[in-house]
Write a protein that holds these residues in place. Structure first.
Motif, mmCIF file in Angstrom:
data_model
loop_
_atom_site.group_PDB
_atom_site.id
_atom_site.type_symbol
_atom_site.label_atom_id
_atom_site.label_comp_id
_atom_site.label_asym_id
_atom_site.label_seq_id
_atom_site.Cartn_x
_atom_site.Cartn_y
_atom_site.Cartn_z
ATOM 1 N N ILE A 156 -22.999 48.919 -53.363
ATOM 2 C CA ILE A 156 -22.469 48.462 -52.077
ATOM 3 C C ILE A 156 -23.258 49.146 -50.972
ATOM 4 O O ILE A 156 -23.488 50.364 -51.025
ATOM 5 N N TYR A 184 -22.685 43.977 -53.081
ATOM 6 C CA TYR A 184 -22.053 43.576 -51.822
ATOM 7 C C TYR A 184 -22.702 44.320 -50.669
ATOM 8 O O TYR A 184 -22.967 45.527 -50.755
ATOM 9 N N TRP A 204 -22.227 39.046 -48.961
ATOM 10 C CA TRP A 204 -22.254 39.842 -47.730
ATOM 11 C C TRP A 204 -21.329 39.227 -46.690
ATOM 12 O O TRP A 204 -21.049 38.025 -46.710
#
Length: 383
Positions: A156, A184, A204
């Protein structure tokens, strides 16, 4: 693959900022709204079993932040004993020498990203990457040098940025996002929620600000709640904003009563008391002008705040003007002055007392050097 991880993403609190669209009498109420929304974020972290809280920039307003505010935020985040907090400073609160982030000791569960892309490896095979603003200007993409995440972990990344094509700005390109191989990418730069996007294998989104400040940022505001487990990702936008700024445009009515009836039919009593409204008109005035003062007065009895715009008058909100002016030019609209504003006022006094053109030039140079130092290199419009 990592075990399940739950996160909450939000941005744009701008604590202590005096800039809210609407009358000055509303500023205390809007500041209270902001704290209520922030407290709602903390409550969600507990009720939704949030493992990671992402604060995506502009948590504070650099020029106006007070030490007690920073301490209150830090103490509040420290109360989240089961949630780790990650912060990326943005363009309004960069990690400079005088940064609000340096006004307190942050609790152990809080990590503030600095310059360059760094990462924190968590125990459940989750890696959190991030990079914060360390100056008031970010002239290149955070991913301009290329980046590829470790595909063997849940990866992330947190960036105060947005997607665009300007290579000389902080924008990210879709090509950079696709090449990152991130699970992400959490973004924080836009006013409004971006929706859930996907480029390559990377999901995203930008949550937008949690509490809107102007009529230019209408619609719902809130947070993103996400869950990643065994290669799957679930993302949900959750509205939290206390109020909305709502603009309505009409053709000029034949009479005041018809417009009042239409507005009341489109809004509930609760909405009229909670939200702020602006009414504009799409057609030019007829020969017999409508009495806008009477219209404003009548509608004000039904709405807690409503602004009727006369189409013949050039009207801007104070907040809209704020986006295009250096902060030192707006001190008359606020209850207090920043250090830069005090400095500018003093230099102006010296310039007025100068008896020669050489002295005038000298004080002008002193002004520019001093402002550059006080504002940590912020680029101002000198026109």
């Amino acid at each position: 693959m990592a075990s399940k991880v739950r996160f909450l993403q939000c941005s744009g609190c701008r604590f202590d900022s005096p800039f809210w669209d609407g009358p000055d009498t509303w500023i205390p109420y809007r500041n209270q709204d902001l704290w209520k929304t922030f407290e709602a974020v903390l409550s969600l972290c507990q009720s939704e079993n949030i493992d990671l809280l992402f604060l995506m920039g502009n948590l504070f307003e650099q020029e106006y932040t007070r030490k007690p505010t920073v301490e209150r935020v830090a103490n509040s985040l420290g109360s989240l004993t089961k949630t780790r907090v990650f912060i990326v400073p943005g363009e309004k609160d960069p990690l400079v020498i005088s940064s609000p982030y340096r006004l307190t000791v942050w609790p152990n569960n809080v990590h503030i990203f600095s310059s360059g892309i760094n990462n924190i490896n968590l125990q459940n095979k989750v890696t959190v990457y991030g990079s914060g603003w360390t100056a008031f200007q970010q002239n290149k993409s955070f991913l301009s040098k290329g980046f590829r995440a470790d595909v063997d972990t849940t990866s992330i990344m947190l960036l105060h940025s947005e997607v665009g094509n300007d290579e000389k700005s902080n924008f990210l390109t879709l090509e950079q996002i696709g090449a990152s191989e991130l699970t992400y990418l959490a973004l924080g730069h836009q006013e409004n929620y971006s929706g859930i996007q996907k480029t390559g294998r990377t999901f995203w989104a930008d949550s937008g600000v949690i509490e809107t400040r102007s009529f230019t940022s209408s619609g719902p505001h809130g947070v993103i709640i996400g869950e990643i487990e065994e290669g799957s990702i679930r993302l949900e936008f959750r509205e939290l904003g206390q109020r909305q700024y709502i603009s309505k445009s009409f053709d000029l009515p034949s009479d005041i009563q018809s417009l009042e009836t239409k507005l009341l039919a489109e809004t509930s009593s609760e909405e009229r008391q909670r939200n702020l409204y602006r009414v504009t008109f799409s057609k030019s005035l007829p020969e017999e002008d409508l009495d806008f003062n009477s219209l404003q007065k009548i509608l004000s009895e039904k709405f807690r705040y409503i602004q009727v715009i006369d189409p013949q008058e050039e009207t801007h909100s104070p907040l809209e003007l704020d986006h295009s002016r250096p902060v030192r030019a707006i001190h008359e609209e606020c209850d207090f002055m920043t250090l830069s504003q005090v400095y500018l006022q003093k230099i102006s006094d010296y310039q007025l007392a100068a008896t020669s053109s050489e002295d005038q030039k000298q004080w002008e140079l002193v002004k520019k050097i001093g402002l550059a130092a006080l504002e940590q290199g912020r680029i101002d419009d000198e026109n």
